[in-house]
Design a protein around this motif. Structure first.
Motif, mmCIF file in Angstrom:
data_model
loop_
_atom_site.group_PDB
_atom_site.id
_atom_site.type_symbol
_atom_site.label_atom_id
_atom_site.label_comp_id
_atom_site.label_asym_id
_atom_site.label_seq_id
_atom_site.Cartn_x
_atom_site.Cartn_y
_atom_site.Cartn_z
ATOM 1 N N GLN A 49 10.564 -24.613 17.294
ATOM 2 C CA GLN A 49 9.781 -25.254 18.340
ATOM 3 C C GLN A 49 8.529 -24.444 18.670
ATOM 4 O OE1 GLN A 49 10.052 -28.235 19.625
ATOM 5 N NE2 GLN A 49 11.788 -28.598 18.287
ATOM 6 N N ILE A 50 8.681 -23.115 18.699
ATOM 7 C CA ILE A 50 7.535 -22.263 19.016
ATOM 8 C C ILE A 50 6.459 -22.428 17.949
ATOM 9 C CG2 ILE A 50 6.761 -19.855 19.229
ATOM 10 C CD1 ILE A 50 9.593 -19.314 20.480
ATOM 11 N N SER A 51 6.911 -22.540 16.694
ATOM 12 C CA SER A 51 5.924 -22.658 15.611
ATOM 13 C C SER A 51 5.166 -23.983 15.684
ATOM 14 C CB SER A 51 6.607 -22.505 14.251
ATOM 15 O OG SER A 51 7.331 -23.674 13.945
ATOM 16 N N TYR A 52 5.748 -24.995 16.353
ATOM 17 C CA TYR A 52 5.026 -26.274 16.505
ATOM 18 C C TYR A 52 3.951 -26.196 17.578
ATOM 19 C CZ TYR A 52 8.956 -28.515 14.056
ATOM 20 O OH TYR A 52 9.900 -28.872 13.150
ATOM 21 N N MET A 53 4.056 -25.180 18.459
ATOM 22 C CA MET A 53 3.172 -25.160 19.623
ATOM 23 C C MET A 53 1.831 -24.521 19.307
ATOM 24 S SD MET A 53 5.801 -24.096 22.526
ATOM 25 C CE MET A 53 7.039 -25.246 23.040
ATOM 26 N N SER A 54 0.830 -24.979 20.021
ATOM 27 C CA SER A 54 -0.488 -24.404 19.790
ATOM 28 C C SER A 54 -0.644 -23.162 20.654
ATOM 29 C CB SER A 54 -1.570 -25.429 20.129
ATOM 30 O OG SER A 54 -2.014 -25.251 21.450
ATOM 31 N N ASP A 55 -1.557 -22.304 20.241
ATOM 32 C CA ASP A 55 -1.802 -21.070 20.992
ATOM 33 C C ASP A 55 -2.334 -21.360 22.387
ATOM 34 O OD1 ASP A 55 -0.872 -19.275 19.215
ATOM 35 O OD2 ASP A 55 -2.785 -18.984 18.189
ATOM 36 N N ASN A 56 -2.875 -22.571 22.553
ATOM 37 C CA ASN A 56 -3.446 -22.909 23.854
ATOM 38 C C ASN A 56 -2.402 -23.346 24.858
ATOM 39 O OD1 ASN A 56 -6.013 -22.335 23.105
ATOM 40 N ND2 ASN A 56 -6.467 -24.411 22.428
ATOM 41 N N ASP A 57 -1.186 -23.542 24.378
ATOM 42 C CA ASP A 57 -0.127 -23.993 25.273
ATOM 43 C C ASP A 57 0.400 -22.807 26.072
ATOM 44 O OD1 ASP A 57 1.926 -25.164 26.553
ATOM 45 O OD2 ASP A 57 2.794 -26.117 24.781
ATOM 46 N N VAL A 58 -0.289 -22.482 27.143
ATOM 47 C CA VAL A 58 0.078 -21.274 27.886
ATOM 48 C C VAL A 58 1.187 -21.530 28.883
ATOM 49 C CG1 VAL A 58 -2.167 -20.247 27.618
ATOM 50 C CG2 VAL A 58 -1.696 -21.634 29.617
ATOM 51 N N PHE A 59 1.588 -22.774 29.047
ATOM 52 C CA PHE A 59 2.672 -23.038 29.982
ATOM 53 C C PHE A 59 4.022 -22.959 29.281
ATOM 54 C CE2 PHE A 59 -0.954 -24.915 32.053
ATOM 55 C CZ PHE A 59 -0.792 -24.435 33.342
ATOM 56 N N MET A 60 4.180 -23.740 28.206
ATOM 57 C CA MET A 60 5.483 -23.820 27.573
ATOM 58 C C MET A 60 5.729 -22.703 26.558
ATOM 59 S SD MET A 60 6.784 -25.916 29.372
ATOM 60 C CE MET A 60 8.444 -26.124 28.735
ATOM 61 N N LYS A 61 4.694 -22.276 25.855
ATOM 62 C CA LYS A 61 4.911 -21.295 24.798
ATOM 63 C C LYS A 61 5.501 -19.977 25.314
ATOM 64 C CE LYS A 61 3.072 -19.995 20.398
ATOM 65 N NZ LYS A 61 1.940 -19.830 19.515
ATOM 66 N N PRO A 62 4.938 -19.393 26.361
ATOM 67 C CA PRO A 62 5.550 -18.145 26.866
ATOM 68 C C PRO A 62 6.982 -18.371 27.343
ATOM 69 C CG PRO A 62 3.422 -18.529 27.894
ATOM 70 C CD PRO A 62 3.754 -19.758 27.120
ATOM 71 N N TYR A 63 7.233 -19.564 27.878
ATOM 72 C CA TYR A 63 8.565 -19.900 28.370
ATOM 73 C C TYR A 63 9.571 -19.929 27.205
ATOM 74 C CZ TYR A 63 12.184 -22.978 30.320
ATOM 75 O OH TYR A 63 13.359 -23.526 30.721
ATOM 76 N N TYR A 64 9.158 -20.557 26.101
ATOM 77 C CA TYR A 64 10.026 -20.636 24.927
ATOM 78 C C TYR A 64 10.199 -19.265 24.291
ATOM 79 C CZ TYR A 64 10.440 -25.692 24.659
ATOM 80 O OH TYR A 64 10.759 -26.995 24.918
ATOM 81 N N GLU A 65 9.106 -18.499 24.251
ATOM 82 C CA GLU A 65 9.179 -17.167 23.633
ATOM 83 C C GLU A 65 10.125 -16.271 24.410
ATOM 84 O OE1 GLU A 65 4.909 -16.824 21.346
ATOM 85 O OE2 GLU A 65 5.037 -16.297 23.450
ATOM 86 N N ASN A 66 10.081 -16.428 25.723
ATOM 87 C CA ASN A 66 10.977 -15.659 26.569
ATOM 88 C C ASN A 66 12.429 -16.028 26.287
ATOM 89 O OD1 ASN A 66 11.584 -13.843 28.508
ATOM 90 N ND2 ASN A 66 10.397 -14.829 30.107
ATOM 91 N N MET A 67 12.647 -17.332 26.161
ATOM 92 C CA MET A 67 13.993 -17.819 25.919
ATOM 93 C C MET A 67 14.464 -17.356 24.539
ATOM 94 S SD MET A 67 15.254 -21.334 27.275
ATOM 95 C CE MET A 67 15.080 -22.596 26.105
ATOM 96 N N TYR A 68 13.544 -17.370 23.577
ATOM 97 C CA TYR A 68 13.879 -16.949 22.219
ATOM 98 C C TYR A 68 14.408 -15.520 22.218
ATOM 99 C CZ TYR A 68 13.317 -15.665 17.330
ATOM 100 O OH TYR A 68 13.545 -15.223 16.060
ATOM 101 N N ARG A 69 13.835 -14.688 23.068
ATOM 102 C CA ARG A 69 14.248 -13.290 23.086
ATOM 103 C C ARG A 69 15.617 -13.110 23.733
ATOM 104 N NH1 ARG A 69 11.622 -9.582 25.439
ATOM 105 N NH2 ARG A 69 10.850 -10.887 27.105
ATOM 106 N N THR A 70 15.932 -13.956 24.705
ATOM 107 C CA THR A 70 17.183 -13.715 25.422
ATOM 108 C C THR A 70 18.372 -14.490 24.852
ATOM 109 O OG1 THR A 70 16.577 -15.448 26.973
ATOM 110 C CG2 THR A 70 16.060 -13.191 27.615
#
Lengths: 264, 920
Positions: A49-70
């Motif tokens: 899912q993260i790989s589908y997101m654009s770098d400009n998606d500053v709302f959902m991308k950090p949220y997913y990245e955070n979840m990916y780590r935990t």
């Protein structure tokens, strides 16, 4: 001499005979219960899912990245299947999941199917869905599958299974292992259509596998009526139509996965 | 009946017609020629093994297979523990009596092939190859890479042998991967996507699942993929200049850069403008990894919590003409396979502003009113250096550590001048004050927060600790010159102040919290936490009067030296009951607060202890996935603050005096809330109702004694014990698709607010009541290419009453309408129009109608293939109507505040976005 040979021959005869009896009377259970385990590769789902997101998606991308780590690598869902004659009933068992996994469930990245009834005589499928667009029952024909038989074998839960590759819902690729020792062309969830019971399924697109861990030949109760009289009932096509506007906004791979997660 | 028969015949006939291939067979055990029942017989397409049909043999071993497939087919016949039978048939065959003899597997000898073994070992049982060390072609597949690896062989059929054993499983990142093609992973994965290849013997699936080792080992290859590692930089440069109506020149310049290498990111920005753009916005902050302003936190229940600190260095409040420069650099890295995350920031900001304000106040008294007009002019300059550091470490799967630290150093200076006139109800001038104040202050503040969570063996059981410490020290040097004239019947008087003030304060706080959660049953969870907090404030303020040349004479009345200490101990017990769709949360907080203060001038001290019990209950019901309902009741306690208990005596404005009250008791409130939400994703609609009610007991209010003769106001905080305040708020909102074809959406909302408060004015109880009713409507388009538009309209009806002057009518009506349109024409030309219209109808006190129409049109064109260069022309406030204007009502005070702000200017602006991203 005769006396000596006779017992020896008898022995061999008994051996061969017993072997043959065993072989010829291979047991083909008409009913029974199978315990399955669905393994969802949560981390890989998030990574995709993260790989589908654009770098400009500053709302959902950090949220997913955070979840990916935990989040943990996988989430396990126990399930069971009861089969009798030409009918099966499959359902997920309750199990406490971590909050990250619950999030993924609510975001529909993990299955929404709760239970499935399949009838191979009448070509009928009834499934209970817990989905943003439908919290109710889908009543329809069995999902059509195009299978290719391969020469690969694997032993699952003590049964020799043959591998088949299939395509469902137009383009979702699935791998199934079926055994011809259970003479019912069923399987877990919505999978079916092979010359024997499916004991293992992998859906790479949806990052999950379902494998049987135990098969018991015991009386089976089949639940064919799901939900109550007040539960909403729909066909797959109707549900598909109501999701249309959402699907339109997704890119092709994501769209395919969304459809897959809804129906499989 | 006849008809049915006909149908059957027709079906049979059509079968005959369409079935191109028909095979009838007979399955027997080769050993004893006895028929095998329930043997599987299936037909597949010869060219691609697609399953056509299957059946089982009957009691006599007979089966019949048919298909309408018109090409070559293969028949498979199998029986458990017997070798399978396979035969190819040409198209359109009609075979009957196919005799199939199956041989038991026990009679077939297995052939064992042993291949050479290459001794390569790296880690324990696992042989690991680093893919980058092996050369492959540009478009090579994983299979080509495997062929390069010593110890691994791949035959023509794609069968892999590793360390002499046939590989039974290929995993990708630990997940069994079957690829999108019926061939193996090795033929689908690109070699350059692979980071490592691991070869090991895994336990059987069964042993993995059950934990019981059955001794079976499977040769397994695990391929780990490279992270979406990218290298490169992106950024943006903007420069603009223009001319305005009041200030001759306007400029705005911004440069941002983000360089990234794998998980490492370095961001930097520079900004200078006099148009009110002070800091980066939320999107820019996140995109460039420059933290500081806002933080995003993921809650346990999946919610997202965004907090942002809105200080003068990050956003402009719309007052004055600010001139700002800010710059910063940040560093982000994720290390040790996502286990550790580090973020460091440095920023510098400088703001200069000139604010000119006019404030009209009407003060309602038990018998009459006072009207004052205040003109002020404030010139300020502030400069800040900030460093911050955030660190996260998931030490193991159960333990995580989070730490954040920041430190700010701020220097500010300013000059404020005020002219104030107060008249009574007959418009007679009763007092007049003019003052000038110079400030020069230095402030240092820092904070550290450490959070450790450890999950324990049982799911749901965990232990966590939070430690927070902060320090804030401030030094201020001020010069105050003030001239107050009071006119009354007893004779006029004048108060002159010429003082130097040396003020310093230091606040330190330390707070620790330990929480333990324990699941009692599957449905019932509990959590207990203990909190200890300690705050210490030292506040010194010395005022010196001038002896003509120097400021040497200490003014004891307006000098203070206080120590203030508060200690909190609290225990929180929490029960959470969840069954299916219902969740009940019960929370009990027991706390003890000790407040100690000491006046160092007279060595008098005062100690107070407050014990409080605050329970709360929350009930929520998830009616369905898209529908939920919740109800909440909570008791809250608010302790009196330091300034309310002992305000530092201040003569900055001799007409406004505040006196502390050491006898203040905590105030209590009961809060009830009721919420309902419903959404329908299929119809793109949602609906919600939020309502809440607050009952205030013993509330702390500011009671005023206003001398109607001199206009001097003396305020004091007191508990209102016999009258309970009440506030009520309810809002409903609905959003839905109006016309599906045009992607047109509509929204309607309704807001209602009721306030009922009490305070004392000149010893008389005043009851303040207000009702405000606010309907709003909106229309907008979504998901239309080239077009974004929305229109909003809302009205606010407000009605207020003060019991002391109930004849005064303070009804007010405000309207606001806005319209936004952005449309992109061919050739990448875009127009953007932002229109805003505000009306405040005249009230009995302010008989002037306030109205403004602001319009900001913009036209821009993008250049280059990737539209990375943009030229825009914008007019800010084209009608030159933007004014700073606020009308406010609180208790018996009605104020109207006007201030200078940025109005009409035009600006030509050029923006260039750049990216350089290199692949893996």
């Amino acid at each position: 001499m005769k006396n000596f040979i006779n017992p020896f021959l008898t022995c061999i005869c008994v051996l061969i005979f017993s072997f043959n009896t065993y072989a010829q009377n291979a047991h083909f259970p008409e009913y029974g219960n199978i315990v399955y385990e669905k393994t969802v590769f949560t981390k890989n789902i998030l990574r995709k899912q993260i790989s589908y997101m654009s770098d400009n998606d500053v709302f959902m991308k950090p949220y997913y990245e955070n979840m990916y780590r935990t989040t943990a690598e996988t989430a396990i869902y126990p399930a069971s299947l009861s089969f009798r004659n030409q009918e099966t009933y499959f359902e997920f068992k309750e199990k406490a999941q971590t909050s990250d996994v619950k999030n993924l469930e609510s975001m529909l990245y993990i299955h929404t199917l709760q239970s499935v009834y399949q009838n191979f005589e009448t070509n009928k499928s009834v499934s209970e869905v817990n989905h943003r667009f439908l919290e109710g029952i889908i009543e329809d024909e069995l999902i059509e599958v195009k299978w290719k038989i391969t020469d690969e074998y694997r032993n699952i839960a003590g049964f020799d299974c043959r591998r088949a590759n299939g395509v469902m819902l137009d383009s979702i690729y699935v791998v199934a292992f079926y055994t011809d020792q259970i003479p019912l062309s069923g399987g877990p969830a919505q999978f079916h259509g092979l010359p024997g019971m499916i004991l293992g399924v992998a859906v790479p697109d949806l990052n999950y596998t379902i494998y049987a861990t135990q098969v018991t030949i015991s009386p089976a109760t089949i639940k064919s009526e799901l939900g109550t009289r007040r539960t909403t009932r729909q066909t797959r096509e109707l549900l598909f139509k109501s999701m249309e506007s959402t699907l339109r906004n997704l890119d092709p791979t994501n769209r395919l996965e969304f459809i897959g997660r809804t129906f499989l | 009946m006849k008809r049915n028969l006909f149908l059957v015949l027709l079906t049979l006939l059509s079968c005959q017609l369409f079935a191109q291939t028909k095979i009838e067979g007979n399955v027997r055990d080769a050993a004893d020629q006895k028929p095998l029942e329930k043997a599987t017989a299936m037909l597949v397409q010869a060219k691609d093994s697609v399953l056509l049909n299957f059946t089982r043999s009957d009691k006599n071993g007979k089966f019949l297979l048919e298909t309408d497939y018109k090409e070559e087919v293969i028949i498979f016949v199998s029986y458990p523990k017997f070798a399978a039978y396979t035969q190819k048939f040409s198209a359109n065959v009609n075979q009957s009596n196919l005799e199939i003899d199956l041989t038991s597997i026990g009679q077939i000898l297995e052939e064992v092939v042993i291949t050479g073994r290459l001794p390569i070992t790296i880690k324990g049982d696992t042989v690991e190859y680093s893919a980058s060390n092996f050369q492959t072609d540009a478009n090579a597949k994983a299979e080509d890479l495997f062929k390069e690896l010593p110890g691994i062989t791949v035959d023509e059929n794609g069968q892999i042998t590793a360390q002499g054993k046939q590989v039974q499983k290929v995993l990708v990142d630990g997940e069994e991967f079957f690829g999108n093609d019926p061939v193996l992973v090795s033929r689908t994965l690109r070699a350059d996507m692979i980071d490592k290849v691991q070869v090991y013997e895994s336990k059987s699936d069964m042993a993995d699942r059950t934990g019981v080792d059955d001794g079976v080992r499977q040769q397994t290859i695990n391929v780990t993929l490279k992270d979406n590692a990218k290298k490169g930089a992106f950024g943006s440069v903007t420069a603009g200049g223009g001319q305005g109506a009041n200030s001759p020149n306007y400029y705005s310049g911004k440069a941002m850069l983000n360089r990234f290498n794998d998980t490492q990111k370095i961001g930097a920005f520079f900004l200078a403008s006099n148009t009110g753009e002070i800091g980066l916005n939320f999107i820019e902050e996140n995109k460039y990894g420059i933290g500081g302003g806002a933080t995003t936190l993921v809650m346990e229940d999946g919610g997202i919590f965004i907090t942002s600190i809105g200080d003068q260095f990050s956003y402009w409040d719309g007052r004055g003409n600010p001139k700002s420069i800010s710059t910063g650099i940040s560093f982000n890295d994720i290390i040790n396979k996502n286990k550790q995350k580090i973020n460091g920031n440095y920023s510098f900001g400088k703001i200069e502003n000139l604010k000119i304000e006019n404030t009209i106040t009407q003060n309602t008294l038990p018998n009459g009113e006072l009207n004052s007009v205040n003109d002020s002019r404030n010139h300020s300059e502030a400069l800040r250096n900030r460093v911050s550091l955030n660190y996260e470490n998931n030490i193991d799967s159960l333990t995580s550590l989070r730490m954040s630290v920041y430190f700010n150093k701020t220097n500010s200076s300013g000059m404020t001048s005020n002219e104030e006139f107060t008249r009574n109800g007959n418009f007679d001038l009763i007092n007049q004050n003019s003052r000038e104040q110079l400030n020069d202050s230095k402030q240092e503040d820092g904070n550290i927060n450490i959070n450790i969570t450890r999950k324990l063996q049982k799911p749901g059981r965990s232990l966590s600790a939070v430690l927070t410490g902060s320090i804030n020290s401030r030094n201020n040097d001020a010069f105050l010159k003030s001239n107050t004239q009071i006119f009354n019947n007893l004779g006029d008087s004048t108060i002159l102040i010429d003082q130097f003030k040396d003020e310093s304060s230091k606040a330190t706080s330390l707070r620790g919290q330990v929480t333990y959660t324990e699941p009692i049953t599957k449905e019932l969870n509990s959590s207990f936490s203990y909190t200890w907090a300690n705050n210490e404030n030292i506040s010194k303020s010395y005022a010196y009067n001038s002896d003509g040349q120097n400021y040497t004479q200490l003014d004891e009345e307006y000098s203070n030296d206080f120590n203030y200490l508060s200690t909190k101990n609290s225990l929180n017990a929490n029960l959470n009951y969840k069954i299916q769709k219902v969740t009940i949360l019960l929370n009990n907080e027991f706390s003890n607060d000790r407040i100690y203060q000491k006046n160092n001038f007279n060595n008098l001290d005062n100690e107070r202890n407050f014990f409080n019990y605050n329970p709360s209950v929350r009930f929520s019901y998830a009616i369905s996935r898209n529908q939920s309902f919740s109800f909440n009741v909570a008791k809250r306690t608010t302790l009196p603050s330091l300034t309310q208990i002992q305000p530092l005596k201040n003569n900055t404005n001799p007409l406004q005096l505040v006196i502390g009250n050491e006898a203040l008791k905590p105030s209590n409130s009961l809060n009830y809330s009721l919420n309902y939400t419903r959404s329908n994703p299929a119809k793109n609609s949602f609906f919600y109702i939020f309502s809440s009610m607050n009952q205030n007991f013993n509330s702390i209010q500011l009671n005023r004694i206003i001398d109607p003769e001199t206009g001097i106001t003396t305020s004091m905080y007191e508990n209102i014990s016999n009258k309970n305040g009440l506030s009520l708020n309810a809002s409903a909102m609905s959003d839905f698709q109006l016309i599906k074809k045009w992607n047109l959406f509509a929204g309607a909302g309704l807001n209602y607010n009721y306030q009922n408060n009490y305070n004392f004015i000149n010893g008389e109880l005043n009851n303040f009541q207000s009702n405000s009713f606010n309907p709003s409507f909106g229309l907008g388009t979504r998901n239309i290419k080239n077009l974004t538009s929305r229109a909003n309209f809302n009205i606010t009806f407000q009605n207020m009453k003060n019991s002391l002057q109930s004849q005064l009518n303070n009804d007010a009506v405000n309207y606001n309408g806005s319209f936004y349109l952005a449309y992109t024409f061919p050739l990448d030309i875009q127009i953007i129009s932002t229109l805003d219209y505000t009306v405040q109808e005249p009230t009995e006190v302010f008989q002037e109608k306030f109205e403004k129409l602001t319009w900001h049109p913009e036209i821009n064109k993008s250049f280059l293939k990737d539209k990375s260069l943009k030229l825009s022309f914008k007019v800010n406030d084209a009608f030159n109507q933007n004014k700073g204007f606020v009308r406010r009502n609180s208790g018996n005070l009605i104020t109207q505040n006007t201030y200078n702000t940025i109005s009409r200017y035009y600006m030509l602006r050029m923006t260039w976005d750049f990216t350089t991203i290199k692949g893996n």
